[in-house]
Design a protein around this motif. Sequence first.
Motif, PDB file in Angstrom:
ATOM      1  N   ASN A  56      -6.923  -1.761   8.746  1.00  0.00           N
ATOM      2  CA  ASN A  56      -6.330  -0.693   9.559  1.00  0.00           C
ATOM      3  C   ASN A  56      -7.346   0.338  10.054  1.00  0.00           C
ATOM      4  O   ASN A  56      -6.978   1.300  10.734  1.00  0.00           O
ATOM      5  CB  ASN A  56      -5.183   0.003   8.814  1.00  0.00           C
ATOM      6  N   LYS A 136      -2.000  -5.076   2.248  1.00  0.00           N
ATOM      7  CA  LYS A 136      -2.850  -3.957   2.624  1.00  0.00           C
ATOM      8  C   LYS A 136      -3.651  -3.461   1.425  1.00  0.00           C
ATOM      9  O   LYS A 136      -3.122  -3.313   0.316  1.00  0.00           O
ATOM     10  CB  LYS A 136      -1.977  -2.824   3.184  1.00  0.00           C
ATOM     11  N   ASP A 171      -0.258  -3.286   8.063  1.00  0.00           N
ATOM     12  CA  ASP A 171      -1.342  -2.498   7.479  1.00  0.00           C
ATOM     13  C   ASP A 171      -1.282  -1.025   7.854  1.00  0.00           C
ATOM     14  O   ASP A 171      -2.178  -0.264   7.502  1.00  0.00           O
ATOM     15  CB  ASP A 171      -2.693  -3.075   7.913  1.00  0.00           C
ATOM     16  N   PHE A 173      -1.694   0.253  10.834  1.00  0.00           N
ATOM     17  CA  PHE A 173      -2.916   0.388  11.629  1.00  0.00           C
ATOM     18  C   PHE A 173      -3.053   1.804  12.163  1.00  0.00           C
ATOM     19  O   PHE A 173      -2.088   2.389  12.662  1.00  0.00           O
ATOM     20  CB  PHE A 173      -2.890  -0.604  12.792  1.00  0.00           C
TER      21      PHE A 173
END
Length: 220
Positions: A56, A136, A171, A173
Amino acid sequence: MAKKTDIRGTRKQRIIGTVAGWGLRIVGSTLRIKVTDNSGLSGDYPKPVLWAFWHNTVFVMPYVRLKFFRHRKVVVLTSASKDGAVLESAVNVCDIGAVRGSSSRRAVAALIALRKAIQDDGLDVCITPDGPRGPKYTLQPGIIKMAEATGAPLVPIRVEYKNSWRLKTWDAFRIPVPFSRVDVILETPVEIAQGSSDEMFEEQRIAVEKCMQQGLDDLS
């Protein structure tokens, strides 16, 4: 018969990636970036290395390399998906090459290409060790195996955005808000001993993972 996938991506994907690449360069040029280099890469570090940063934080890293580490020749591992094609074109804008593949597609071909990039061409390789699908902030063993197989030191990198937008992706981002501050911390290179036992291998994986998780506010 199944349609063969064009690993180079479609023209549309390449255009999208190029536009995105120039977008991140423009945003990057507005950011107040502070680099803390404990790795020595800003100087004359003599060996190719593996750059490791979370998926990310990809947005800012091509510009960081372009501005602060232009003397390092770098390629990035991207997935064999359409997203990988877009990312390849985006990083090309910042003078970064790409090796297409992942743990699930073209894995053997990607591994061979990465080893050649490191051992024969002397290139650094960027890898997001929790990509392309997560979980993640979980460091997958592939990057440790790569460091062990090639002898390339692994450089854990942390990126801390002071103000950013978070997308609703697996994730979360992050895209830094223009003109905001970004701290980039490159930690001491980690040498992975060849022929490690399973226990030692896992200890090294966890140690790198914990190093990269420092300062994160969304681990849970």
